[in-house]
Design a protein around this motif. Sequence first.
Motif, short mmCIF file in Angstrom:
data_model
loop_
_atom_site.label_atom_id
_atom_site.label_comp_id
_atom_site.label_asym_id
_atom_site.label_seq_id
_atom_site.Cartn_x
_atom_site.Cartn_y
_atom_site.Cartn_z
N SER A 135 0.82 -1.21 0.00
CA SER A 135 0.00 0.00 0.00
C SER A 135 0.85 1.26 0.00
O SER A 135 0.36 2.35 -0.31
N TYR A 136 2.13 1.13 0.37
CA TYR A 136 3.03 2.28 0.34
C TYR A 136 3.63 2.51 -1.04
O TYR A 136 4.16 3.58 -1.32
N CYS A 137 3.57 1.49 -1.88
CA CYS A 137 4.19 1.60 -3.20
C CYS A 137 3.39 2.56 -4.09
O CYS A 137 2.17 2.60 -4.02
N PRO A 138 4.06 3.31 -4.93
CA PRO A 138 3.34 4.22 -5.84
C PRO A 138 2.61 3.43 -6.91
O PRO A 138 2.92 2.27 -7.19
N ASP A 139 1.62 4.07 -7.49
CA ASP A 139 0.88 3.44 -8.59
C ASP A 139 1.62 3.73 -9.90
O ASP A 139 1.64 4.88 -10.37
N PHE A 140 2.23 2.71 -10.45
CA PHE A 140 2.95 2.87 -11.70
C PHE A 140 1.97 2.74 -12.87
O PHE A 140 0.93 2.09 -12.75
N PRO A 141 2.28 3.33 -14.01
CA PRO A 141 1.37 3.27 -15.17
C PRO A 141 1.16 1.83 -15.64
O PRO A 141 2.04 0.97 -15.51
N ASP A 142 -0.02 1.59 -16.20
CA ASP A 142 -0.37 0.25 -16.68
C ASP A 142 0.54 -0.20 -17.83
O ASP A 142 0.76 -1.39 -18.02
N ASN A 143 1.02 0.78 -18.61
CA ASN A 143 1.88 0.44 -19.75
C ASN A 143 3.36 0.46 -19.39
O ASN A 143 4.21 0.66 -20.26
N LEU A 144 3.67 0.26 -18.10
CA LEU A 144 5.06 0.23 -17.67
C LEU A 144 5.81 -0.88 -18.40
O LEU A 144 5.35 -2.02 -18.47
N ARG A 145 6.96 -0.52 -18.96
CA ARG A 145 7.75 -1.50 -19.71
C ARG A 145 8.21 -2.63 -18.79
O ARG A 145 8.67 -2.41 -17.68
N GLN A 146 8.06 -3.86 -19.27
CA GLN A 146 8.44 -5.04 -18.50
C GLN A 146 9.93 -5.34 -18.66
O GLN A 146 10.51 -5.13 -19.72
N LEU A 147 10.53 -5.80 -17.58
CA LEU A 147 11.93 -6.22 -17.63
C LEU A 147 12.01 -7.68 -18.02
O LEU A 147 11.50 -8.56 -17.31
#
Length: 679
Positions: A127-139
Amino acid sequence: MFYSRAGETFGPRVKPRIPDSILSSPTPANIDNYKKARNTYNTAIRKQKALYYENSLSNSRSSKKTWTILKEAANLAKTTSKITEINIKGTLSSDESEIANTFNQFFSTVGSTISDSIPPSTRDPLSYCPDFPDNLRQLELEGCGPMLVGNTIQTMVSKSSTDLDGISSKLLKSVRAEIERPLAHIFSLSLSAGIFPEQLKASRVIPIHKAGDTTNCDNYRPISLVNAFSKILEKIVCTKLVHHLESTNLMYKHQYGFLKGKSTEHALIQILNTVGQALNENKYCVGIFLDLKKAFDVVPHDILLKKLKKLGLSDTALAWFTSYLSNRTQRVDINGTTSDSASLNDLSVFQGTSLGPVLFLCFINDLPLATKLFSVLYADDTTGLDSDSDLQTLLTRVGVELNKLANWFRSNRMALNVSKTKYMIFHVPNKRILDNPQLIFDGNAPDTDHNPDLVSSIERIHSNHENPSHRSFKLLGIYLDENLNFNANTTALSNKLSRALFFINRVKHTLSPKALKALYTSFFHSHLLYCPIIYSCTSQGNINRLYIQQKKAIRTITKSSYNAHTEPLFQQLNILPLEKIILHAKLTFMHSVYYEYSPTSFSNTWTTQEQRHPELNLRNATDIYLPFPRIELYKKLPIYSLPSAWNETGDFRYQRNAFTYQVALREFLTAQAGSEPPG
């Protein structure tokens, strides 16, 4: 000690025996003859000793051997890492096998011991983690060719230390061409399948003493020597992970640990900028320095893997990290005696590895989001800052923020070491603190029964503390004090320089000028090069104090008289005097800021006159704007002194290329004629 001349080797030095005739008849003539013979002998010994070291240094083919010879010449005490005895259940034991197994038991369980002592939390750590964009590039970890493997091996430091199989990085580098292709095939299969090879999971652990009682296991840090082939694979994966984090801007921008292009000096500049801005606005500034208990040893794997998924790792990459962290074993090595094998639990990232520190950065990346305090991190060294014109309001607010941090620690199953956590109230000298301010750490979570054992008072560091060692706080190698006069830091640095100068003095008649310069560079000059932007914030008197010691060192290595003019000596040795070392550091840093290759955290710290007034055609449009200094201290701090130094330099600052700028800067500093303070 052995000496050589004309290719011959002489035995150890033997003091000449006083002839019986002199002992039985100590006439003035006999005594005079003895003194002449003694002086002739001592002169010959000094010459042969100098020749021995000169020949040894000229024949040395490695930097390690060179420094060994220089340390021997300076008669520096050899530091030993041997562990001779350990306290085991109240009894000192010197049995190496028993010591090794005790360390292994301690290291493999210390994380779970701390973790089990932490009260449970109902809050989800994610719950502390920021909300990253849905299209975040995958590693994706796939892709590992022979060239990549070979280049990775080539970048490894040649060390003789071996893993459990007796293989060293030095050996791997010598057979690089023969092993890079089969290793590339194995590593590619590992990354594409998401499986870390089981045969590479055993580590050799060396305990390194940190501080305190040498018989207490708790005062040692476990350094893991992983399998030599595993080290190559880890470095490849680490490079991919760091590139992913930085290219997608996922890493907290004020995290300065274990990342290329960032340093302790960058972290300290940010801290001093924040404190300086507050003091210049006539405010108090509270700095709290958090200390985590065994931070690397208590990282829960389940929470870490969830955070890695949030950071954009693909399913296969996540499977690989899951495999990498699980089913690991270790053996502790004590002076060549190895313990039994111990299985590691589902905690810890491994110190001494490539991946361990970066995985820890991923785990702690969301800590600053749990508080409104301005947070500056260097790995697990965390500093929180806040300011206000009213001290009591400020302390109350900081206490609330500490409680928020306590909730983060509980959710992430980490523990704060309250006894080592300190705070400081930064203020100008004429702004008195009359009361005895208190800062409380309350580890109780909301909506839970209050536990008084979780409430502690945090110690304040201040100039009137009854314990002199608690009048300043050592942060990342620099001593900070509440008035930012840096007197304690100057004293500590001066003591280091004095010790180095003492050793150089001992061998000034033995080593050649070239060897003396090498000794100076390693043991004296290196101290001046650590954070000059920070330690130069002190008074001119303190800077002169350090400069006098540098001039003594320069006179010593050139074998000049005690009052020789040092400016030509600096030029002869191609060494910058202290003031120019400081200026070089400031201008180099500002060049990186001006041309935007410094850490992104500095991108909006300073602005040019043109950026402030784009509608005006200003004569000094390219100069950096200097805010009004309300107090003299502000002029010494980086927030003001760095742009001020930049504005005062010549047109060569407009060379965008970092390399050509460094050449021009060196020429500029070398050409400057400077006056010397006395000494």
